[in-house]
Scaffold this active site. Structure first.
Site, PDB file in Angstrom:
ATOM      1  N   GLU A 160       0.842  -0.500  -5.169  1.00 57.66           N
ATOM      2  CA  GLU A 160      -0.113   0.575  -5.371  1.00 57.66           C
ATOM      3  C   GLU A 160       0.724   1.849  -5.437  1.00 57.66           C
ATOM      4  OE1 GLU A 160      -3.509   3.367  -3.501  1.00 57.66           O
ATOM      5  OE2 GLU A 160      -1.873   2.524  -2.327  1.00 57.66           O
ATOM      6  N   ASP A 202       0.819  -1.203   0.000  1.00 64.22           N
ATOM      7  CA  ASP A 202       0.000   0.000   0.000  1.00 64.22           C
ATOM      8  C   ASP A 202       0.860   1.264   0.000  1.00 64.22           C
ATOM      9  OD1 ASP A 202      -2.674   1.306   0.429  1.00 64.22           O
ATOM     10  OD2 ASP A 202      -1.684   1.977   2.260  1.00 64.22           O
TER      11      ASP A 202
END
Length: 720
Positions: free
Chosen positions: A451, A400
């Protein structure tokens, strides 16, 4: 310092080296043993058969006892005021339970199985069953492990410091699986810090208690075949990922969360029936606040208590693999929360984070940033990644907020960040960490997904080729552009045609995943269905056409839960998806379409074999903005191909001609406007023959009827 001075400091919980005082020692020409048992009525040293060696005398009113033991091995027998009698082996009589190699690797920050060493390990040491506790706190003046067994008294089990590496360690006999514990620390000045949970804890209590729990796995794996066939990544394999927040996919009666085992019985069969190849879980690492969705982790080595035990989670992963489904977990090394019981100022100093807030804090999220320049922190994070791969058989990690790690000036104004040694804004320490992370995860048999929302070059290129080394990267540009396009009224789409074509300019620069993730259905953005313009018929048709466009586009696929049946409302982590919508035909139709898209993706090799190869794609027509039509060819291996056409207006276009790579019949593999999906059932015949009319620089062409707001996929039935 006299013996009484030492005893007084021990009673105060401020003795720097309790192992020099407690346990067996030579004293005044004899061998004595000392223990600290506050509240005892009397204490005696006994041998292994329970025979009393010598009654201990109290040498300090706080409850410190001493007995002459000679050369005899001993245990302690304690009589409590309520009449209860207990016996225990003396932890201070035992040598360190850490080996020299472990200590060396910990000091170097290179321990690839650090999870076998740090935290709480239930084991047998020196022939005695118990639990070894290890924690890194180099700037503390005293560290104790506290729990039910010692009445949470930090004076009872002060740990042994291994100088030079800052690791405190202690083996405590008799501490069993299921015991709750925390660490009590004094900072360098002797001040008591807030109680800390174990950074390496494998299980935790629910807030506000937050104690770690000693665990030991009893799970017997049944995924041998899956693990034997698992590769780091088969880039040519189909991937359709179902992204899930476990707490809100479905709720049990009474609005209760489903457990990991209940999810194994319900979620896994559903995903298999829908034809997805992978499940991606929003973070299941332990976290204190439900509203963070797991993205502010506090237990990087623990599946959250919310859905069961670590073995319950192992069962869930096992069942996924038995059903042929890969498991990806969201993993968050970008930041951590400031909660007192967590990593923040763990030993009274900025240990895991930076001292300088210009490097150590995210103002946007109110969180702290890991210090990637510290070897012990890097070892901690990579150890967590490998723990999920090894211990839970996770197939991949989705990392993330990578952009927030890569840039020193991420979401910062001038003067709020510190340039690197070359004067740039790249976080060189984070770059080195990410490269090492990807190398080690790949070596362990796992894959990684980034991401990453910027144009940082080579995110999914190997480290030996100058890249960051991720296996895949989320294509945030495609997601943003395509959703903006779909939000336009069809009458205006001719002016935004490039939003669907521009992505092909860079589509093969990285190994892209096309994500319609949880981030696109929250914070007022509405559901994916809710973003579609027009009346109900057009909204559903738009959604079906868009999903068809997505599945025919180069790149692996990801859908957040609920999109597959056209969830109407925005996602909320506090409630179940609206499964009752499946009582209505339009929602049933979208669900049926997604199932067929997954089937088509899997069974048409051209749609997945060359996702990352520019030679696997050819535009037929990318310039028909006036009609908002897009036509292209996807190529697989050995001449296999598929013709894909999307009509993004609610107008039927009859007699539409597209070039065909070969002569012969083409069959309709999928039409998003078909009646079973809720469409108007307009479109080409099941099989269409090419004509020898050159078109789109090809010798053959097809004439087809384009349904309104629809995507078509056609495949050749024979080689020409």
């Amino acid at each position: 310092m006299t013996d009484q001075d030492n005893l007084a400091r021990l009673a105060e919980g401020k003795h720097a080296d309790p192992f020099s005082l407690l346990g067996p020692h030579e004293l005044d020409g004899g061998r004595v043993a000392t223990c600290f048992v506050p509240g005892a009525a009397r204490v005696a040293a006994v041998d292994s058969q329970g025979k009393q060696i010598r009654r201990a005398r109290r040498v300090h009113d706080a409850g410190i006892y001493r007995a002459e033991i000679g050369d005899t091995d001993y245990r302690w027998r304690v009589h409590w005021p309520d009449g209860v009698v207990s016996e225990f082996d003396d932890p201070y009589a035992l040598p360190s339970a850490l080996g020299e190699l472990d200590l060396h690797l910990l000091g170097e920050g290179q321990h690839e199985r650090i999870f076998d060493v740090m935290g709480a390990t239930h084991m047998t040491h020196s022939g005695i069953k118990g639990t070894r506790f290890c924690v890194w706190a180099p700037n503390a003046s005293r560290v104790s492990v506290i729990g039910d067994w010692n009445q949470w008294d930090g004076r009872r089990h002060s740990m042994r410091l291994h100088p030079g590496i800052g690791v405190w360690e202690m083996f405590i006999p008799g501490v069993e699986v299921g015991a709750r514990y925390k660490f009590e620390l004094l900072d360098a000045h002797g001040e008591l810090l807030p109680l800390k949970t174990d950074p390496y804890g494998n299980a935790f209590e629910s807030p506000p208690h937050n104690a770690a729990i000693v665990t030991s796995s009893e799970h017997i794996w049944h995924d041998t075949e899956w693990m034997g066939n698992r590769q780091t990544a088969d880039m040519g394999a189909p991937q359709s990922i179902y992204e899930v927040h476990l707490g809100s996919w479905r709720r049990a009666d009474g609005d209760r969360w489903l457990s990991y085992r209940e999810l194994a019985d319900t979620l896994v069969p559903y995903v298999a029936e829908q034809g997805f190849t992978h499940i991606e879980l929003l973070p299941v690492t332990e976290h204190p606040f439900d509203g963070s969705w797991g993205y502010q982790p506090i237990g990087m080595f623990a599946p959250t208590w919310r859905f069961g035990t670590p073995d319950d989670f192992r069962c869930f992963v096992d069942r996924c693999h038995q059903a042929g489904i890969g498991v990806i977990v969201d993993w968050v090394p970008a930041h951590f929360p400031r909660d007192d019981h967590g990593l923040a100022r763990f030993d009274g100093t900025a240990l895991y984070e930076h001292e300088d807030p210009r490097k150590g804090a995210h103002a946007d999220w109110g969180t702290l940033i890991f210090n990637y320049g510290r070897t012990e922190v890097v070892n901690y994070l990579i150890g967590s990644a490998l723990y999920w791969i090894h211990e839970f058989h996770i197939d991949a990690l989705r990392v993330d907020a990578v952009a927030s790690m890569l840039y020193l000036d991420y979401s910062r104004e001038a003067g709020e960040w510190v340039p690197n040694e070359h004067g740039g804004n790249e976080n060189l320490e984070a770059v080195a960490f990410l490269k090492r992370l990807n190398e080690q995860v790949h070596a362990a048999g796992g894959a990684t997904y980034a991401e990453e929302s910027t144009a940082w070059p080579g995110v999914s290129k190997p480290t030996y080729d100058g890249g960051l080394g991720f296996t895949f990267k989320w294509n945030m540009g495609w997601m943003n552009d395509s959703l903006r396009y779909m939000g336009e009224d069809p009458v205006h789409r001719r002016y935004h045609h490039d939003k669907l074509t521009f992505g092909l300019v860079y589509a093969f620069d990285e190994n892209f995943v096309l994500p319609l993730s949880h981030d696109e259905v929250v914070h007022g953005k509405r559901s994916i269905l809710g973003r579609m313009p027009g009346d109900d018929w057009q909204r559903f048709a738009n959604l079906r056409a868009y999903l068809g466009f997505m599945f025919a586009h180069p790149g692996k696929k990801l859908l957040f839960m609920g999109t597959e049946f056209a969830q109407h409302d925005e996602w909320s982590h506090e409630r179940s998806l609206d499964w009752h919508l499946l009582e209505h035909a339009p929602h049933q139709g979208v669900q049926r379409l997604v199932k067929d898209l997954n089937r088509t993706l899997t069974h048409v090799p051209a749609l997945h074999q060359r996702d990352f190869d520019a030679n696997g794609f050819r535009w037929l027509d990318w310039q028909d903005a006036d009609h908002s039509v897009f036509a292209w060819v996807r190529y697989g291996h050995d001449g296999r191909h598929a013709i894909c056409i999307t009509n993004m207006t609610p107008v039927v276009r009859e007699g539409y001609r597209v070039g065909a790579p070969q002569w012969g019949h083409y069959e309709l593999a999928l039409n998003t406007d078909a009646a079973p999906y809720g469409g108007s059932d307009v479109g080409p015949a099941h099989s269409t023959m090419t004509e020898p009319t050159p078109w789109h620089e090809l010798e053959q062409s097809l004439v087809v009827t384009l349904p309104p707001l629809a995507t078509l996929i056609l495949t050749p039935t024979q080689v020409g």
